[in-house]
Design a protein around this motif. Structure first.
Motif, PDB file in Angstrom:
ATOM      1  N   LEU A  24       0.824  -1.196   0.000  1.00  0.00           N
ATOM      2  CA  LEU A  24       0.000   0.000   0.000  1.00  0.00           C
ATOM      3  C   LEU A  24       0.868   1.260   0.000  1.00  0.00           C
ATOM      4  O   LEU A  24       0.597   2.218  -0.731  1.00  0.00           O
ATOM      5  CB  LEU A  24      -0.917  -0.018   1.231  1.00  0.00           C
ATOM      6  N   ALA A  25       1.948   1.252   0.766  1.00  0.00           N
ATOM      7  CA  ALA A  25       2.859   2.397   0.804  1.00  0.00           C
ATOM      8  C   ALA A  25       3.548   2.589  -0.544  1.00  0.00           C
ATOM      9  O   ALA A  25       3.680   3.713  -1.046  1.00  0.00           O
ATOM     10  CB  ALA A  25       3.894   2.200   1.909  1.00  0.00           C
ATOM     11  N   PHE A  26       3.972   1.502  -1.175  1.00  0.00           N
ATOM     12  CA  PHE A  26       4.616   1.590  -2.482  1.00  0.00           C
ATOM     13  C   PHE A  26       3.652   2.136  -3.530  1.00  0.00           C
ATOM     14  O   PHE A  26       3.996   3.001  -4.327  1.00  0.00           O
ATOM     15  CB  PHE A  26       5.142   0.209  -2.905  1.00  0.00           C
ATOM     16  N   THR A  27       2.407   1.632  -3.523  1.00  0.00           N
ATOM     17  CA  THR A  27       1.409   2.076  -4.500  1.00  0.00           C
ATOM     18  C   THR A  27       1.105   3.553  -4.320  1.00  0.00           C
ATOM     19  O   THR A  27       1.028   4.307  -5.297  1.00  0.00           O
ATOM     20  CB  THR A  27       0.120   1.235  -4.368  1.00  0.00           C
ATOM     21  N   SER A  28       0.954   4.008  -3.092  1.00  0.00           N
ATOM     22  CA  SER A  28       0.644   5.420  -2.869  1.00  0.00           C
ATOM     23  C   SER A  28       1.823   6.308  -3.260  1.00  0.00           C
ATOM     24  O   SER A  28       1.636   7.395  -3.789  1.00  0.00           O
ATOM     25  CB  SER A  28       0.222   5.660  -1.418  1.00  0.00           C
TER      26      SER A  28
END
Length: 170
Positions: A24-28
């Motif tokens: 989720l952090a990478f995608t954001s």
């Protein structure tokens, strides 16, 4: 008392949760970076680019390279600074009377021997092609051996063609 499988399930769930948060952090971060790149950029004006080309017949190319049938030219490519290493380029035009068959040719760099008063082979190379005619070139290098040289180009079943002699000195 908790069982071993419950402990494995709990640790597996914790690992899955950590991987989900990392994804989720990478995608954001990716979405934010893409938005940043697009936010500050205005539409680029269209630039018209015209490409042109010209077909050059093979005869013009051969003439521009200085190759003529029955003649071998030798030019200095690099002069020897360190250790008297000098490179030359020898050019000629090989004409094949039977274009259906391959023709083989041989280059020789010969050096004058004052002791025997003859030209002796110093370097040699060979090649071939299958065409009506072809501009050929060879790049011999003479390293630390001053004297008189010339280049010979010989084609199978034909008389060899010799360049003018040239002197290498250090």
């Amino acid at each position: 008392m908790p069982t071993k499988s419950a402990a494995v399930l709990a640790s597996g769930t914790a690992t899955a949760a950590k991987l989900f948060v990392a994804a989720l952090a990478f995608t954001s971060a990716y979405v934010g970076f893409s938005a940043f790149g697009n936010a500050g950029s205005a539409a680029q004006p269209a630039t018209k680019l015209t490409l042109s080309s010209r077909e050059v017949p093979i005869t013009e190319e051969l003439a521009s390279r200085g190759a003529t049938a029955g003649r071998v030219t030798v030019s200095l490519l690099t002069s020897g600074d360190a250790g008297c290493a000098t490179s030359y380029v020898a050019r000629g035009l090989v004409v094949d009377p039977d274009a259906d068959q391959a023709v083989h040719y041989r280059w020789k760099l010969v050096r004058w021997s004052p002791a025997t008063r003859t030209w002796r082979t110093y370097l040699s190379d060979h090649d071939g092609f299958a065409a009506a005619e072809q501009a050929v070139e060879w790049r011999p290098q003479i390293s630390g051996n001053p004297g008189w040289y010339r280049v010979e180009l010989s084609v199978e079943s034909a008389k060899s063609v010799k360049s003018a002699r040239f002197q290498v000195s250090c």
